[in-house]
Design a protein around this motif. Structure first.
Motif, PDB file in Angstrom:
ATOM      1  N   HIS A  45       0.865  -1.178   0.000  1.00 21.85           N
ATOM      2  CA  HIS A  45       0.000   0.000   0.000  1.00 21.85           C
ATOM      3  C   HIS A  45       0.903   1.229   0.000  1.00 21.85           C
ATOM      4  O   HIS A  45       1.609   1.506   0.968  1.00 21.85           O
ATOM      5  N   LEU A  46       0.888   1.955  -1.109  1.00 15.41           N
ATOM      6  CA  LEU A  46       1.778   3.094  -1.284  1.00 15.41           C
ATOM      7  C   LEU A  46       1.181   4.362  -0.677  1.00 15.41           C
ATOM      8  O   LEU A  46       0.008   4.672  -0.888  1.00 15.41           O
ATOM      9  N   SER A  47       1.993   5.086   0.044  1.00 13.62           N
ATOM     10  CA  SER A  47       1.622   6.435   0.455  1.00 13.62           C
ATOM     11  C   SER A  47       2.028   7.357  -0.694  1.00 13.62           C
ATOM     12  O   SER A  47       3.061   8.020  -0.650  1.00 13.62           O
ATOM     13  N   MET A  48       1.198   7.380  -1.743  1.00 13.04           N
ATOM     14  CA  MET A  48       1.548   8.099  -2.971  1.00 13.04           C
ATOM     15  C   MET A  48       1.041   9.543  -2.946  1.00 13.04           C
ATOM     16  O   MET A  48       1.775  10.477  -3.236  1.00 13.04           O
ATOM     17  N   GLN A  49      -0.220   9.738  -2.668  1.00 10.73           N
ATOM     18  CA  GLN A  49      -0.907  11.027  -2.563  1.00 10.73           C
ATOM     19  C   GLN A  49      -1.180  11.686  -3.912  1.00 10.73           C
ATOM     20  O   GLN A  49      -2.301  12.091  -4.189  1.00 10.73           O
ATOM     21  N   SER A  50      -0.175  11.824  -4.761  1.00  7.43           N
ATOM     22  CA  SER A  50      -0.362  12.492  -6.054  1.00  7.43           C
ATOM     23  C   SER A  50       0.589  11.899  -7.074  1.00  7.43           C
ATOM     24  O   SER A  50       1.617  11.312  -6.719  1.00  7.43           O
ATOM     25  N   GLY A  51       0.235  12.080  -8.344  1.00  5.11           N
ATOM     26  CA  GLY A  51       1.109  11.633  -9.425  1.00  5.11           C
ATOM     27  C   GLY A  51       1.789  12.781 -10.133  1.00  5.11           C
ATOM     28  O   GLY A  51       2.369  12.592 -11.211  1.00  5.11           O
ATOM     29  N   ASN A  52       1.734  13.978  -9.546  1.00  7.27           N
ATOM     30  CA  ASN A  52       2.335  15.155 -10.156  1.00  7.27           C
ATOM     31  C   ASN A  52       3.471  15.677  -9.279  1.00  7.27           C
ATOM     32  O   ASN A  52       3.284  15.906  -8.082  1.00  7.27           O
ATOM     33  N   VAL A  83      -4.491   8.271  -2.154  1.00  2.45           N
ATOM     34  CA  VAL A  83      -4.561   9.298  -3.197  1.00  2.45           C
ATOM     35  C   VAL A  83      -5.323  10.489  -2.628  1.00  2.45           C
ATOM     36  O   VAL A  83      -6.478  10.364  -2.215  1.00  2.45           O
ATOM     37  N   LEU A  84      -4.677  11.641  -2.595  1.00  2.00           N
ATOM     38  CA  LEU A  84      -5.275  12.859  -2.063  1.00  2.00           C
ATOM     39  C   LEU A  84      -5.578  13.806  -3.222  1.00  2.00           C
ATOM     40  O   LEU A  84      -4.660  14.285  -3.895  1.00  2.00           O
ATOM     41  N   VAL A  85      -6.857  14.045  -3.474  1.00  2.00           N
ATOM     42  CA  VAL A  85      -7.242  14.889  -4.606  1.00  2.00           C
ATOM     43  C   VAL A  85      -7.678  16.262  -4.099  1.00  2.00           C
ATOM     44  O   VAL A  85      -8.132  16.421  -2.974  1.00  2.00           O
ATOM     45  N   GLY A  86      -7.526  17.254  -4.968  1.00  2.00           N
ATOM     46  CA  GLY A  86      -7.968  18.597  -4.629  1.00  2.00           C
ATOM     47  C   GLY A  86      -7.046  19.356  -3.710  1.00  2.00           C
ATOM     48  O   GLY A  86      -7.475  20.298  -3.025  1.00  2.00           O
ATOM     49  N   PHE A  87      -5.755  18.985  -3.701  1.00  2.00           N
ATOM     50  CA  PHE A  87      -4.795  19.752  -2.911  1.00  2.00           C
ATOM     51  C   PHE A  87      -4.747  21.180  -3.448  1.00  2.00           C
ATOM     52  O   PHE A  87      -4.890  21.403  -4.657  1.00  2.00           O
ATOM     53  N   GLU A  99      -0.874   0.682 -12.293  1.00  2.00           N
ATOM     54  CA  GLU A  99      -1.854  -0.375 -12.002  1.00  2.00           C
ATOM     55  C   GLU A  99      -2.179  -0.447 -10.509  1.00  2.00           C
ATOM     56  O   GLU A  99      -1.957  -1.448  -9.838  1.00  2.00           O
ATOM     57  N   ILE A 100      -2.727   0.647 -10.018  1.00  2.00           N
ATOM     58  CA  ILE A 100      -3.161   0.710  -8.617  1.00  2.00           C
ATOM     59  C   ILE A 100      -4.607   0.253  -8.563  1.00  2.00           C
ATOM     60  O   ILE A 100      -5.530   0.992  -8.923  1.00  2.00           O
ATOM     61  N   ALA A 101      -4.793  -0.968  -8.120  1.00  2.00           N
ATOM     62  CA  ALA A 101      -6.119  -1.585  -8.151  1.00  2.00           C
ATOM     63  C   ALA A 101      -7.028  -1.100  -7.037  1.00  2.00           C
ATOM     64  O   ALA A 101      -8.251  -1.181  -7.144  1.00  2.00           O
ATOM     65  N   TYR A 102      -6.419  -0.616  -5.964  1.00  2.00           N
ATOM     66  CA  TYR A 102      -7.203  -0.189  -4.808  1.00  2.00           C
ATOM     67  C   TYR A 102      -6.756   1.210  -4.365  1.00  2.00           C
ATOM     68  O   TYR A 102      -6.045   1.355  -3.378  1.00  2.00           O
ATOM     69  N   PRO A 103      -7.169   2.251  -5.079  1.00  2.00           N
ATOM     70  CA  PRO A 103      -6.842   3.600  -4.622  1.00  2.00           C
ATOM     71  C   PRO A 103      -7.739   4.007  -3.453  1.00  2.00           C
ATOM     72  O   PRO A 103      -8.960   3.950  -3.556  1.00  2.00           O
ATOM     73  N   HIS A 104      -7.137   4.374  -2.335  1.00  2.00           N
ATOM     74  CA  HIS A 104      -7.884   4.896  -1.191  1.00  2.00           C
ATOM     75  C   HIS A 104      -7.935   6.409  -1.368  1.00  2.00           C
ATOM     76  O   HIS A 104      -6.982   7.113  -1.035  1.00  2.00           O
ATOM     77  N   VAL A 105      -9.037   6.897  -1.884  1.00  2.00           N
ATOM     78  CA  VAL A 105      -9.136   8.279  -2.330  1.00  2.00           C
ATOM     79  C   VAL A 105      -9.698   9.168  -1.225  1.00  2.00           C
ATOM     80  O   VAL A 105     -10.725   8.844  -0.614  1.00  2.00           O
ATOM     81  N   SER A 120     -15.940  15.695  -7.628  1.00  2.00           N
ATOM     82  CA  SER A 120     -15.861  15.135  -8.985  1.00  2.00           C
ATOM     83  C   SER A 120     -14.556  14.380  -9.197  1.00  2.00           C
ATOM     84  O   SER A 120     -14.548  13.270  -9.752  1.00  2.00           O
ATOM     85  N   ARG A 121     -13.445  14.955  -8.736  1.00  2.00           N
ATOM     86  CA  ARG A 121     -12.142  14.295  -8.912  1.00  2.00           C
ATOM     87  C   ARG A 121     -12.065  12.999  -8.109  1.00  2.00           C
ATOM     88  O   ARG A 121     -11.454  12.024  -8.560  1.00  2.00           O
ATOM     89  N   SER A 122     -12.664  12.982  -6.943  1.00  2.00           N
ATOM     90  CA  SER A 122     -12.662  11.761  -6.136  1.00  2.00           C
ATOM     91  C   SER A 122     -13.347  10.620  -6.886  1.00  2.00           C
ATOM     92  O   SER A 122     -12.862   9.486  -6.898  1.00  2.00           O
ATOM     93  N   LYS A 123     -14.474  10.928  -7.493  1.00  2.00           N
ATOM     94  CA  LYS A 123     -15.202   9.896  -8.245  1.00  2.00           C
ATOM     95  C   LYS A 123     -14.388   9.407  -9.432  1.00  2.00           C
ATOM     96  O   LYS A 123     -14.311   8.198  -9.705  1.00  2.00           O
ATOM     97  N   ILE A 124     -13.751  10.329 -10.146  1.00  2.00           N
ATOM     98  CA  ILE A 124     -12.935   9.947 -11.302  1.00  2.00           C
ATOM     99  C   ILE A 124     -11.798   9.024 -10.864  1.00  2.00           C
ATOM    100  O   ILE A 124     -11.503   8.011 -11.519  1.00  2.00           O
ATOM    101  N   ALA A 125     -11.156   9.352  -9.744  1.00  2.00           N
ATOM    102  CA  ALA A 125     -10.038   8.531  -9.261  1.00  2.00           C
ATOM    103  C   ALA A 125     -10.522   7.140  -8.854  1.00  2.00           C
ATOM    104  O   ALA A 125      -9.865   6.129  -9.149  1.00  2.00           O
ATOM    105  N   ARG A 126     -11.655   7.076  -8.165  1.00  2.00           N
ATOM    106  CA  ARG A 126     -12.188   5.764  -7.771  1.00  2.00           C
ATOM    107  C   ARG A 126     -12.601   4.954  -8.989  1.00  2.00           C
ATOM    108  O   ARG A 126     -12.368   3.736  -9.044  1.00  2.00           O
ATOM    109  N   ASP A 127     -13.206   5.613  -9.940  1.00  2.00           N
ATOM    110  CA  ASP A 127     -13.609   4.901 -11.158  1.00  2.00           C
ATOM    111  C   ASP A 127     -12.401   4.363 -11.912  1.00  2.00           C
ATOM    112  O   ASP A 127     -12.441   3.262 -12.474  1.00  2.00           O
ATOM    113  N   GLN A 128     -11.312   5.132 -11.931  1.00  2.00           N
ATOM    114  CA  GLN A 128     -10.102   4.663 -12.597  1.00  2.00           C
ATOM    115  C   GLN A 128      -9.542   3.437 -11.883  1.00  2.00           C
ATOM    116  O   GLN A 128      -9.106   2.472 -12.519  1.00  2.00           O
ATOM    117  N   GLY A 129      -9.574   3.462 -10.560  1.00  2.00           N
ATOM    118  CA  GLY A 129      -9.134   2.292  -9.811  1.00  2.00           C
ATOM    119  C   GLY A 129      -9.978   1.076 -10.106  1.00  2.00           C
ATOM    120  O   GLY A 129      -9.461  -0.053 -10.212  1.00  2.00           O
TER     121      GLY A 129
END
Length: 453
Positions: free
Chosen positions: A274-281, A317-321, A340-346, A371-380
């Motif tokens: 489980h990665l403490s990633m937060q963002s991909g940017n 994954v932390l969205v809307g920073f 390939e993050i199958a389980y993003p905790h958004v 909106s971004r939270s939903k997009i991230a969960r849907d991608q997961g």
């Protein structure tokens, strides 16, 4: 010693006082709550479920977000309202950060900071009543912590056990208050951790989860180059038995080549991180004061996947920073897909008073964050579906978590080493291994039938 009054007769009691420990938040809190509950039992309390009546309620709180604070206050008030005669002790991270707010809630008898939370069983005695001036029990978390002084036997109703290996964090991310609530990194001793692991293995637990506030920093406060997370795992693996070790959230920079070598060579380490990633940017990561860049995250995950093709990843994954643009957010979506993050905790960012990020002018609106939270969960979900299809038809070993009984089918719910949940056709005992053939993947679950493998 300061204490609160809970009537526990010293002679044979007509009524044995009961205590319930309610836990919010992380796996570390779960571990510490079990220590508190065990200590209370050793002092004569009968353990009560958190949803039933009790003479004493200990509420172990979380403060990871402003929303967590709100939910904590709501829970405290609801507990007091539903159990007006009970004594209520509030502890944990919110108690550490906002002790006066907790103490001012009518019906709260004591507030205990993180530095003393494991001493709660000692603070609760029948001999003395609390004085208003000593209602708050807080010490400097940077100078003092309580180390577990007993071994826990297990976790009631759970097939896996959490073990805390370190306390605190030295990072100080701009959105986070936890380093203030928990103090600096402090590693627990290897012998103590090994004794706790062996106790749980002896009590038939087949999986342990190594937990901490920042487990990848394990050993950095010890003057010994050999003592690090990989070294600790090697020590635990000296214990004989048919068990598996799972790691809780880990910063990508702590995925060392040494750790990868260990995960490749040792079957008893779960093929899941489980990665403490937060963002991909990278710019957003920099503004968060994270250790990793986008490039580093990709490099470390790539090194993992090169040698562990069946690895499954989950991630925070932390969205809307603050200042996050649409394009910067899409870098996170691409990371979920490409890594390939199958389980993003958004989580949606919420301004946390006392943190640098809360003072950044360019805050993202609630509507955009939702909106971004939903997009991230849907991608997961798309990643999960893609990976799950590859598993259909394979055999695997599942650790049974609990039994599902329906009117039509008897089924058991388990989880594979790689974290995938599996609905198994058949009734199996909780905490047992079962060989399963995966026959279906649907709605976030794999379905399996007994296999002879």
């Amino acid at each position: 010693m300061t204490s609160i009054h809970v009537d526990i007769p010293e002679s044979q009691p007509r009524h044995q006082s009961s205590a319930a420990v309610i836990t919010l938040g992380c796996k570390v809190n779960t571990f510490e709550s079990e220590h508190i509950a065990s200590g209370l039992e050793a002092r004569g309390f009968k353990r009560a479920p958190s949803n039933e009546s009790a003479d004493l309620f200990v509420i172990n709180t979380c403060t990871v977000t402003a929303e967590a604070d709100r939910q904590t206050r709501q829970l405290i008030r609801r507990t007091i309202r539903n159990h007006p005669a009970a004594k209520v002790v509030v502890t944990g991270c919110y108690a550490e950060i906002a002790p006066e707010i907790c103490a001012d809630i009518p019906g709260v008898d004591m507030v205990v900071g993180n530095s003393r939370k494991l001493q709660i069983p000692e603070l609760i005695t029948h001999r003395n009543c609390s004085e208003e001036s000593s209602k708050i029990q807080i010490e400097d978390i940077h100078k003092h912590i309580t180390i577990p002084n007993q071994l826990i036997e297990g976790y009631e109703g759970k097939s896996r056990a959490f073990i805390q290996v370190q306390q605190g964090c030295d990072q100080g991310c701009t959105f986070c208050i936890i380093h203030t609530a928990r103090g600096p990194n402090r590693s627990f001793s290897v012998p103590m951790i090994k004794r706790q692991c062996k106790k749980l293995f002896d009590n038939d637990y087949k999986e342990i989860v190594l937990s901490g506030v920042d487990i990848g920093s394990y050993g950095s406060d010890i003057d010994d180059d050999v003592v690090n997370l990989s070294g600790l795992i090697k020590h635990i693996l000296q214990i004989e038995g048919d068990y598996q070790i799972r790691l809780s959230s880990i910063d990508p920079v702590h995925i060392t080549d040494q750790l990868i070598d260990l995960m490749v060579s040792e079957d008893r380490i779960c093929k899941h991180l489980h990665l403490s990633m937060q963002s991909g940017n990278t710019l957003i990561l920099k503004r968060m004061k994270r250790r990793a860049t986008r490039e580093m995250i990709y490099e470390r995950v790539g090194a993992l996947r090169k040698r562990l093709s069946d690895l499954v990843l989950s991630a925070d994954v932390l969205v809307g920073f603050p200042t996050e643009s649409d394009q910067q957010f899409m870098d996170t979506i691409k990371a979920i897909d490409e890594l390939e993050i199958a389980y993003p905790h958004v989580f949606s960012y919420s301004p946390r008073e006392g943190t640098p990020a809360s003072r950044i002018p360019s805050q993202v609106s609630k509507e955009v964050k939702k909106s971004r939270s939903k997009i991230a969960r849907d991608q997961g979900a798309l990643v999960w579906e893609r990976l799950a299809k590859k598993i259909v038809g394979r055999d695997g070993r599942v650790l049974i978590e609990n039994k599902i009984v329906s009117k039509e089918l008897d089924q058991s719910l388990g989880r594979m080493s790689n974290y995938h949940p599996v609905v198994c056709n058949g009734v199996f005992e909780t905490g047992t291994w079962q060989n399963i053939k995966i026959v279906k993947a649907e709605d976030g679950y794999l379905e399996g039938i007994p296999s002879e493998v």
